[in-house]
Design an enzyme around this catalytic site. Structure first.
Site, PDB file in Angstrom:
ATOM      1  N   LYS A 222       0.805  -1.217   0.000  1.00 49.91           N
ATOM      2  CA  LYS A 222       0.000   0.000   0.000  1.00 49.91           C
ATOM      3  C   LYS A 222       0.844   1.276   0.000  1.00 49.91           C
ATOM      4  O   LYS A 222       2.036   1.261   0.301  1.00 49.91           O
ATOM      5  CB  LYS A 222      -0.981  -0.018   1.183  1.00 49.91           C
ATOM      6  CG  LYS A 222      -2.221  -0.881   0.867  1.00 49.91           C
ATOM      7  CD  LYS A 222      -3.271  -0.846   1.947  1.00 49.91           C
ATOM      8  CE  LYS A 222      -4.481  -1.696   1.503  1.00 49.91           C
ATOM      9  NZ  LYS A 222      -5.480  -1.843   2.573  1.00 49.91           N
ATOM     10  N   ARG A 256      -3.580 -10.193   4.948  1.00 48.16           N
ATOM     11  CA  ARG A 256      -4.040 -10.156   3.555  1.00 48.16           C
ATOM     12  C   ARG A 256      -2.912  -9.608   2.704  1.00 48.16           C
ATOM     13  O   ARG A 256      -2.570  -8.432   2.804  1.00 48.16           O
ATOM     14  CB  ARG A 256      -5.284  -9.270   3.475  1.00 48.16           C
ATOM     15  CG  ARG A 256      -5.901  -9.165   2.095  1.00 48.16           C
ATOM     16  CD  ARG A 256      -7.114  -8.242   2.123  1.00 48.16           C
ATOM     17  NE  ARG A 256      -7.697  -8.085   0.818  1.00 48.16           N
ATOM     18  CZ  ARG A 256      -7.236  -7.240  -0.104  1.00 48.16           C
ATOM     19  NH1 ARG A 256      -6.210  -6.469   0.166  1.00 48.16           N
ATOM     20  NH2 ARG A 256      -7.806  -7.168  -1.276  1.00 48.16           N
TER      21      ARG A 256
HETATM   22  C1  7PM Z   1      -6.922  -1.902  -6.077  1.00 51.69           C
HETATM   23  C2  7PM Z   1      -6.451  -0.966  -5.178  1.00 51.69           C
HETATM   24  C3  7PM Z   1      -7.458  -3.076  -5.637  1.00 51.69           C
HETATM   25  C4  7PM Z   1      -6.532  -1.212  -3.813  1.00 51.69           C
HETATM   26  C5  7PM Z   1      -7.508  -3.327  -4.295  1.00 51.69           C
HETATM   27  C6  7PM Z   1      -7.069  -2.390  -3.371  1.00 51.69           C
HETATM   28  C7  7PM Z   1      -8.217  -4.346   2.231  1.00 51.69           C
HETATM   29  C8  7PM Z   1      -9.267  -5.178   1.862  1.00 51.69           C
HETATM   30  C9  7PM Z   1      -8.548  -4.107   0.115  1.00 51.69           C
HETATM   31  C10 7PM Z   1      -7.810  -4.313   3.607  1.00 51.69           C
HETATM   32  C11 7PM Z   1      -9.544  -5.927   4.011  1.00 51.69           C
HETATM   33  C12 7PM Z   1      -5.742  -3.250  -1.578  1.00 51.69           C
HETATM   34  C13 7PM Z   1      -7.076  -2.639  -1.881  1.00 51.69           C
HETATM   35  N1  7PM Z   1      -7.758  -3.697   1.119  1.00 51.69           N
HETATM   36  N2  7PM Z   1      -9.931  -5.969   2.734  1.00 51.69           N
HETATM   37  N3  7PM Z   1      -9.469  -5.018   0.543  1.00 51.69           N
HETATM   38  N4  7PM Z   1      -8.514  -5.122   4.460  1.00 51.69           N
HETATM   39  N5  7PM Z   1     -10.185  -6.691   4.924  1.00 51.69           N
HETATM   40  O1  7PM Z   1      -4.772  -2.435  -1.515  1.00 51.69           O
HETATM   41  O2  7PM Z   1      -6.906  -3.587   4.043  1.00 51.69           O
HETATM   42  O3  7PM Z   1      -5.568  -4.453  -1.516  1.00 51.69           O
HETATM   43  S1  7PM Z   1      -8.498  -3.601  -1.522  1.00 51.69           S
END
Ligand code: 7PM
Length: 277
Positions: A222, A256
């Site tokens: 991130k 995750r």
């Molecule tokens: C594109 C940009 C696709 C950012 C996905 C994302 C989380 C999550 C996401 C989290 C939980 C990413 C995000 N982040 N579910 N879904 N916790 N529980 O950076 O931090 O993966 S989506």
């Protein structure tokens, strides 16, 4: 020991578990020319399972900061065939990264084991849909919506606010019959938070653990890692692992991540050292 049941499988949440990220958004499909998007998703799934993932988190909505909403139809078309195909071929726990009631219901019918909702069941109909599945739910905190969440973020006390929000959602879940034994908490790294907010939340992971719930952390690659290290997204693995290790030490047990094998190995060492066995 603390077990939680995810559909037909049960996991010991006193030990660490890795959740492998499977994006099924059109921009995430690595088209080498010969693969269909479904084959691509299944190949990635197999790799992550071989590398030791306990969950495969299937997501069809891009919640990237600034992302535009996706229609229910579109999300169903992206997610459901993948859930069905994984269930037919692999013995793993399928988590669905969704806020959409019909995606929750249909994924559960196809054999998903966990609902992972970045909106903590706030969408119209989501609470009831999730309750009806009988599945565990990961409740994540987000400030605002993906399109605007990174604009001008201010908190009085980010740890207290996120904690109060999640406990309020726990109460709402209990009221519709989703028992505390089915809930996982996630502070929502990067979802309406600046770097200092993210650092404070991670440094207070133990506060969330002390509420009595398993804690899931999603910080893989991130922006906050990029901000600390000044590195692009493809160079964020070491930083991601350091941050995840810090939260393991404070009681987080669900991670995750995109890079499954490095985390499975790192977390196995952390667990073995803690146990001295
Ligand atoms: C594109 C940009 C696709 C950012 C996905 C994302 C989380 C999550 C996401 C989290 C939980 C990413 C995000 N982040 N579910 N879904 N916790 N529980 O950076 O931090 O993966 S989506």
């Amino acid at each position: 020991m603390s077990f939680m049941t995810f559909g037909d499988k049960s996991l010991d949440l006193s030990r660490p578990h890795v959740m492998g990220i499977l994006n099924v958004t059109p921009d995430s499909f690595s088209d080498g020319g010969s693969y269909s998007s479904l084959d691509d998703a299944l190949a990635k799934t197999e790799r992550m399972i071989l590398d030791g993932a306990s969950f495969i988190d299937v997501g069809g909505e891009s919640t990237r900061p600034g992302a535009l909403p996706v229609s229910v139809e579109e999300e169903m078309d992206r997610v459901l065939p993948v859930v069905e195909a994984i269930k037919a071929r692999f013995d793993t726990i399928i988590s669905v990264d969704t806020s959409t009631p019909s995606v929750m219901s249909e994924s559960a019918r196809l054999g998903a084991g966990l609902i992972n909702d970045v909106r903590a069941l706030e969408r119209e109909g989501a609470l009831q849909a999730a309750a009806n599945t009988g599945l565990p739910v990961c409740l994540m905190h987000m400030r605002g919506s993906p399109s605007t969440m990174q604009d001008n973020v201010v908190y009085d006390s980010v740890v207290e606010e996120v904690s109060a929000y999640l406990m309020a959602r726990v109460a709402v879940c209990e009221a519709v019959g989703i028992g505390r034994d089915k809930l996982i908490l996630d502070p929502g790294v990067g979802f309406g938070k600046s770097l200092p907010h993210n650092l404070a939340l991670l440094n207070h992971t133990v506060d969330f653990r002390r509420k009595g719930f398993p804690v899931l952390i999603g910080l893989s690659r991130k922006t906050m890692i990029g901000e600390v290290l000044n590195v692009p997204v493809d160079e964020r693995l070491y930083g991601t692992m350091g941050a995840n290790a810090a939260t393991y030490s404070q009681g987080a047990r669900l991670f995750r991540v995109h890079d499954v094998k490095p985390h499975v190995d790192m977390l196995e060492l952390m667990y073995r050292i803690e146990r001295e066995v």
